[in-house]
Design a protein around this motif. Sequence first.
Motif, PDB file in Angstrom:
ATOM      1  N   ASP A  53      20.124   0.899  34.400  1.00 52.09           N
ATOM      2  CA  ASP A  53      20.477   0.114  35.563  1.00 52.09           C
ATOM      3  C   ASP A  53      19.336  -0.745  36.090  1.00 52.09           C
ATOM      4  O   ASP A  53      18.106  -0.141  36.408  1.00 52.09           O
ATOM      5  N   GLY A  54      19.414  -1.917  35.787  1.00 45.70           N
ATOM      6  CA  GLY A  54      18.368  -3.062  35.923  1.00 45.70           C
ATOM      7  C   GLY A  54      17.284  -2.669  35.052  1.00 45.70           C
ATOM      8  O   GLY A  54      17.491  -2.350  33.667  1.00 45.70           O
ATOM      9  N   LEU A  55      16.174  -2.591  35.646  1.00 48.06           N
ATOM     10  CA  LEU A  55      14.785  -2.076  34.834  1.00 48.06           C
ATOM     11  C   LEU A  55      14.615  -0.824  34.511  1.00 48.06           C
ATOM     12  O   LEU A  55      13.762  -0.440  33.926  1.00 48.06           O
ATOM     13  N   ILE A  56      15.647   0.295  35.212  1.00 45.65           N
ATOM     14  CA  ILE A  56      15.096   1.513  34.729  1.00 45.65           C
ATOM     15  C   ILE A  56      16.249   2.139  33.744  1.00 45.65           C
ATOM     16  O   ILE A  56      17.438   1.943  33.861  1.00 45.65           O
ATOM     17  N   ILE A  57      15.626   2.564  32.864  1.00 43.96           N
ATOM     18  CA  ILE A  57      16.356   3.297  31.593  1.00 43.96           C
ATOM     19  C   ILE A  57      15.940   4.806  31.611  1.00 43.96           C
ATOM     20  O   ILE A  57      15.104   5.228  31.733  1.00 43.96           O
ATOM     21  N   SER A  58      17.063   5.603  31.532  1.00 45.55           N
ATOM     22  CA  SER A  58      16.883   7.122  31.398  1.00 45.55           C
ATOM     23  C   SER A  58      17.702   7.757  30.400  1.00 45.55           C
ATOM     24  O   SER A  58      18.761   7.249  30.189  1.00 45.55           O
ATOM     25  N   GLY A  59      17.300   8.696  29.913  1.00 48.19           N
ATOM     26  CA  GLY A  59      17.987   9.490  28.888  1.00 48.19           C
ATOM     27  C   GLY A  59      18.194  10.861  29.214  1.00 48.19           C
ATOM     28  O   GLY A  59      17.245  11.580  29.876  1.00 48.19           O
ATOM     29  N   GLN A  60      19.228  11.639  29.009  1.00 46.08           N
ATOM     30  CA  GLN A  60      19.506  13.030  29.437  1.00 46.08           C
ATOM     31  C   GLN A  60      18.665  14.103  29.023  1.00 46.08           C
ATOM     32  O   GLN A  60      18.221  15.025  29.523  1.00 46.08           O
ATOM     33  N   ASN A  61      18.482  14.112  27.627  1.00 49.13           N
ATOM     34  CA  ASN A  61      18.135  15.176  26.794  1.00 49.13           C
ATOM     35  C   ASN A  61      17.448  14.849  25.552  1.00 49.13           C
ATOM     36  O   ASN A  61      17.418  13.499  25.395  1.00 49.13           O
ATOM     37  N   PRO A  62      16.731  15.644  24.720  1.00 48.33           N
ATOM     38  CA  PRO A  62      16.161  15.203  23.404  1.00 48.33           C
ATOM     39  C   PRO A  62      16.994  14.460  22.657  1.00 48.33           C
ATOM     40  O   PRO A  62      16.431  13.563  21.913  1.00 48.33           O
ATOM     41  N   ALA A  63      18.354  14.669  22.562  1.00 45.72           N
ATOM     42  CA  ALA A  63      19.080  13.975  21.593  1.00 45.72           C
ATOM     43  C   ALA A  63      19.413  12.621  22.013  1.00 45.72           C
ATOM     44  O   ALA A  63      19.897  11.712  21.374  1.00 45.72           O
ATOM     45  N   SER A  64      18.903  12.235  23.415  1.00 50.39           N
ATOM     46  CA  SER A  64      19.039  11.052  23.905  1.00 50.39           C
ATOM     47  C   SER A  64      17.795   9.924  23.760  1.00 50.39           C
ATOM     48  O   SER A  64      17.950   8.753  24.243  1.00 50.39           O
ATOM     49  N   SER A  65      16.867  10.568  23.251  1.00 47.98           N
ATOM     50  CA  SER A  65      15.451   9.851  23.207  1.00 47.98           C
ATOM     51  C   SER A  65      15.527   8.574  22.251  1.00 47.98           C
ATOM     52  O   SER A  65      15.069   7.288  22.788  1.00 47.98           O
ATOM     53  N   ALA A  66      16.360   8.209  21.233  1.00 48.45           N
ATOM     54  CA  ALA A  66      16.520   7.289  20.419  1.00 48.45           C
ATOM     55  C   ALA A  66      17.285   6.312  21.230  1.00 48.45           C
ATOM     56  O   ALA A  66      16.859   5.320  21.283  1.00 48.45           O
ATOM     57  N   ILE A  67      18.274   6.447  21.562  1.00 48.31           N
ATOM     58  CA  ILE A  67      18.974   5.706  22.512  1.00 48.31           C
ATOM     59  C   ILE A  67      18.331   5.053  23.648  1.00 48.31           C
ATOM     60  O   ILE A  67      18.451   3.841  23.857  1.00 48.31           O
ATOM     61  N   ALA A  68      17.582   5.780  24.519  1.00 54.53           N
ATOM     62  CA  ALA A  68      16.672   5.315  25.607  1.00 54.53           C
ATOM     63  C   ALA A  68      15.756   4.300  24.795  1.00 54.53           C
ATOM     64  O   ALA A  68      15.530   3.189  25.244  1.00 54.53           O
ATOM     65  N   ALA A  69      15.227   4.485  23.748  1.00 55.02           N
ATOM     66  CA  ALA A  69      14.355   3.746  23.111  1.00 55.02           C
ATOM     67  C   ALA A  69      14.872   2.373  22.825  1.00 55.02           C
ATOM     68  O   ALA A  69      14.259   1.358  22.887  1.00 55.02           O
ATOM     69  N   GLU A  70      15.976   2.681  21.906  1.00 54.60           N
ATOM     70  CA  GLU A  70      16.652   1.272  21.691  1.00 54.60           C
ATOM     71  C   GLU A  70      17.159   0.179  23.120  1.00 54.60           C
ATOM     72  O   GLU A  70      16.837  -0.863  22.593  1.00 54.60           O
ATOM     73  N   LYS A  71      17.419   1.142  24.030  1.00 54.92           N
ATOM     74  CA  LYS A  71      17.863   0.245  25.151  1.00 54.92           C
ATOM     75  C   LYS A  71      16.597  -0.596  25.617  1.00 54.92           C
ATOM     76  O   LYS A  71      16.645  -1.642  25.968  1.00 54.92           O
ATOM     77  N   LEU A  72      15.419   0.298  25.577  1.00 55.60           N
ATOM     78  CA  LEU A  72      14.193  -0.341  26.154  1.00 55.60           C
ATOM     79  C   LEU A  72      13.632  -1.681  25.197  1.00 55.60           C
ATOM     80  O   LEU A  72      13.348  -2.632  25.571  1.00 55.60           O
ATOM     81  N   LEU A  73      13.687  -1.298  23.944  1.00 59.80           N
ATOM     82  CA  LEU A  73      13.311  -2.366  23.034  1.00 59.80           C
ATOM     83  C   LEU A  73      14.225  -3.568  23.062  1.00 59.80           C
ATOM     84  O   LEU A  73      13.873  -4.846  22.924  1.00 59.80           O
ATOM     85  N   THR A  74      15.416  -3.287  23.063  1.00 62.97           N
ATOM     86  CA  THR A  74      16.629  -4.507  23.561  1.00 62.97           C
ATOM     87  C   THR A  74      16.261  -5.255  24.651  1.00 62.97           C
ATOM     88  O   THR A  74      16.341  -6.580  24.621  1.00 62.97           O
ATOM     89  N   TYR A  75      16.014  -4.628  25.633  1.00 63.86           N
ATOM     90  CA  TYR A  75      15.638  -5.204  26.918  1.00 63.86           C
ATOM     91  C   TYR A  75      14.269  -6.143  26.996  1.00 63.86           C
ATOM     92  O   TYR A  75      14.384  -7.151  27.047  1.00 63.86           O
ATOM     93  N   ILE A  76      13.439  -5.555  26.112  1.00 63.04           N
ATOM     94  CA  ILE A  76      12.078  -6.541  25.850  1.00 63.04           C
ATOM     95  C   ILE A  76      12.355  -7.496  25.047  1.00 63.04           C
ATOM     96  O   ILE A  76      11.748  -8.595  25.301  1.00 63.04           O
ATOM     97  N   ASN A  77      13.068  -7.311  24.224  1.00 61.48           N
ATOM     98  CA  ASN A  77      13.282  -8.697  23.285  1.00 61.48           C
ATOM     99  C   ASN A  77      14.131  -9.573  24.033  1.00 61.48           C
ATOM    100  O   ASN A  77      13.802 -10.797  23.700  1.00 61.48           O
ATOM    101  N   LYS A  78      15.007  -9.310  25.053  1.00 62.33           N
ATOM    102  CA  LYS A  78      15.400 -10.383  25.766  1.00 62.33           C
ATOM    103  C   LYS A  78      14.598 -10.958  26.602  1.00 62.33           C
ATOM    104  O   LYS A  78      14.903 -12.261  27.123  1.00 62.33           O
ATOM    105  N   LEU A  79      13.554 -10.414  27.100  1.00 63.87           N
ATOM    106  CA  LEU A  79      12.496 -11.082  27.985  1.00 63.87           C
ATOM    107  C   LEU A  79      11.786 -12.039  27.142  1.00 63.87           C
ATOM    108  O   LEU A  79      10.911 -12.903  27.898  1.00 63.87           O
ATOM    109  N   ARG A  80      11.716 -12.004  25.837  1.00 65.49           N
ATOM    110  CA  ARG A  80      10.805 -12.794  24.998  1.00 65.49           C
ATOM    111  C   ARG A  80      10.963 -14.482  25.404  1.00 65.49           C
ATOM    112  O   ARG A  80      12.349 -14.830  25.533  1.00 65.49           O
TER     113      ARG A  80
END
Length: 230
Positions: free
Chosen positions: A203-230
């Motif tokens: 939601d905007g600049l805040i990304i959150s994952g629910q549990n251990p199984a969600s760690s990769a998805i949260a990381a991908e979302k962060l990386l994708t957003y950072i790439n958009k800012l370039r």
Amino acid sequence: MTQKILMVLTSHDQLGDSGEKTGFWIEEFAAPYYIFVDAGVEVTLASPKGGQAPIDPKSELEDFQTLATKRFNNDKETKAKVSSTLKLSDINSDDFDGVFYPGGHGPLWDLTENQHSITLIAKVLANKKPVATVCHSSTVLLNVKDSLGDYIIKGKAVTGFSNSEEEAVQLTDIVPFLLENELIKRGGDYQKAADWHPFAIQDGLIISGQNPASSAIAAEKLLTYINKLR
């Protein structure tokens, strides 16, 4: 220019008064870490106390091993980085394109009210850069406020370790508070999937994952957003 991500780990290794150890959950660090480094990102590790960040011993059990954790177990260089994290108070948020907080129960005790963490997140968001959390590390969002004095998660879609998942690991009476309840109390639009299923939300600049199984998805979302800012 090389992108830079700060990963903030817990320094806390005691599971309340249970006599058991805690710390950060390996999968929640390893999966995001390797997603970042494999994408050419420069990763810096920090923790409240600096030095060795404690690993939750339960996360080392065979049942919880993944390709990422096995890679970490054989990665002497990364293990050395985990044992020599920078002190959070020495970190300059301007040096990074985004921040990721791995979970584990430790953050509930030493990052919820950590002023250096609160200030870091507030500055990162104010500079229009993203912050990602997973599982129990969503606790770092609880006490951060915006320039108007409102909680940053007020009205925001967020997630984190659910009450039912806490009950499933039989730690409801051990943890200092239930994360799902506190996220809701701060005005967060708490969302979740079924227990242990991968679920991450942005939601905007805040990304959150629910549990251990969600760690990769949260990381991908962060990386994708950072790439958009370039």
